[in-house]
Motif scaffolding. Structure first.
Motif, PDB file in Angstrom:
ATOM      1  N   GLY A 204       0.855  -1.055   0.190  1.00  0.00           N
ATOM      2  CA  GLY A 204       0.155  -0.041   0.169  1.00  0.00           C
ATOM      3  C   GLY A 204       0.819   1.358   0.216  1.00  0.00           C
ATOM      4  N   GLU A 205       0.126   2.428  -0.013  1.00  0.00           N
ATOM      5  CA  GLU A 205       0.714   3.516   0.126  1.00  0.00           C
ATOM      6  C   GLU A 205       1.521   3.824   1.382  1.00  0.00           C
ATOM      7  N   THR A 206       2.556   4.698   1.246  1.00  0.00           N
ATOM      8  CA  THR A 206       3.427   4.877   2.603  1.00  0.00           C
ATOM      9  C   THR A 206       2.894   6.030   3.544  1.00  0.00           C
ATOM     10  N   GLU A 207       2.750   5.777   4.500  1.00  0.00           N
ATOM     11  CA  GLU A 207       2.297   6.950   5.486  1.00  0.00           C
ATOM     12  C   GLU A 207       3.456   7.657   6.050  1.00  0.00           C
ATOM     13  N   ILE A 208       3.279   9.125   6.225  1.00  0.00           N
ATOM     14  CA  ILE A 208       4.110  10.035   6.422  1.00  0.00           C
ATOM     15  C   ILE A 208       3.620  10.450   7.766  1.00  0.00           C
ATOM     16  N   ASN A 209       4.338  10.036   9.009  1.00  0.00           N
ATOM     17  CA  ASN A 209       4.147  10.296  10.266  1.00  0.00           C
ATOM     18  C   ASN A 209       5.428  11.440  11.013  1.00  0.00           C
ATOM     19  N   ASP A 210       5.118  12.037  11.930  1.00  0.00           N
ATOM     20  CA  ASP A 210       6.153  12.755  12.467  1.00  0.00           C
ATOM     21  C   ASP A 210       6.813  11.765  13.348  1.00  0.00           C
ATOM     22  N   ALA A 211       7.978  12.018  13.817  1.00  0.00           N
ATOM     23  CA  ALA A 211       8.682  11.176  14.667  1.00  0.00           C
ATOM     24  C   ALA A 211       8.361  11.485  16.164  1.00  0.00           C
ATOM     25  N   GLN A 212       8.308  10.262  16.839  1.00  0.00           N
ATOM     26  CA  GLN A 212       7.791  10.291  18.185  1.00  0.00           C
ATOM     27  C   GLN A 212       8.252   9.382  19.018  1.00  0.00           C
ATOM     28  N   MET A 213       8.385   9.534  20.301  1.00  0.00           N
ATOM     29  CA  MET A 213       8.964   8.621  21.297  1.00  0.00           C
ATOM     30  C   MET A 213       7.824   8.329  22.521  1.00  0.00           C
ATOM     31  N   LYS A 214       7.705   7.147  22.652  1.00  0.00           N
ATOM     32  CA  LYS A 214       6.751   7.016  23.778  1.00  0.00           C
ATOM     33  C   LYS A 214       7.107   6.558  25.046  1.00  0.00           C
ATOM     34  N   LEU A 215       7.395   7.792  25.713  1.00  0.00           N
ATOM     35  CA  LEU A 215       7.949   7.780  27.001  1.00  0.00           C
ATOM     36  C   LEU A 215       6.904   8.247  28.197  1.00  0.00           C
ATOM     37  N   LYS A 216       7.062   7.898  29.476  1.00  0.00           N
ATOM     38  CA  LYS A 216       6.217   8.288  30.603  1.00  0.00           C
ATOM     39  C   LYS A 216       7.376   8.414  31.779  1.00  0.00           C
TER      40      LYS A 216
END
Length: 80
Positions: free
Chosen positions: A25-37
């Motif tokens: 499928g098509e490529t999704e462009i997302n912002d970089a993120q980190m899952k931190l708590k």
């Protein structure tokens, strides 16, 4: 009379290559993120992971899970 153009094998391969879709499928462009708590007790940063129940630094308990009887699975009685 119309002339029929016979396309070569190479021309047909080029045409197929230009018309094909991306695999998966098509490529999704997302912002970089980190899952931190952060630990609310000592402030230590940790990666947010499912199933993590205690802080590795101070031992603070993030989740208190108590198992109860389910429809198909019953808690075991170890008092025998």
């Amino acid at each position: 009379m119309e002339e029929k153009k016979v396309s070569s094998f190479l021309d047909r391969l080029k045409e197929k290559a230009q018309n094909q879709l991306n695999y998966g499928g098509e490529t999704e462009i997302n912002d970089a993120q980190m899952k931190l708590k952060d630990c609310p007790n000592c402030g230590a940063g940790r990666a947010k992971q499912d199933g993590l129940t205690h802080c590795a630094y101070c031992g603070f308990e993030f989740l208190n899970v108590k198992l109860t009887d389910g429809v198909y699975i019953k808690k075991e009685d170890n008092s025998i």
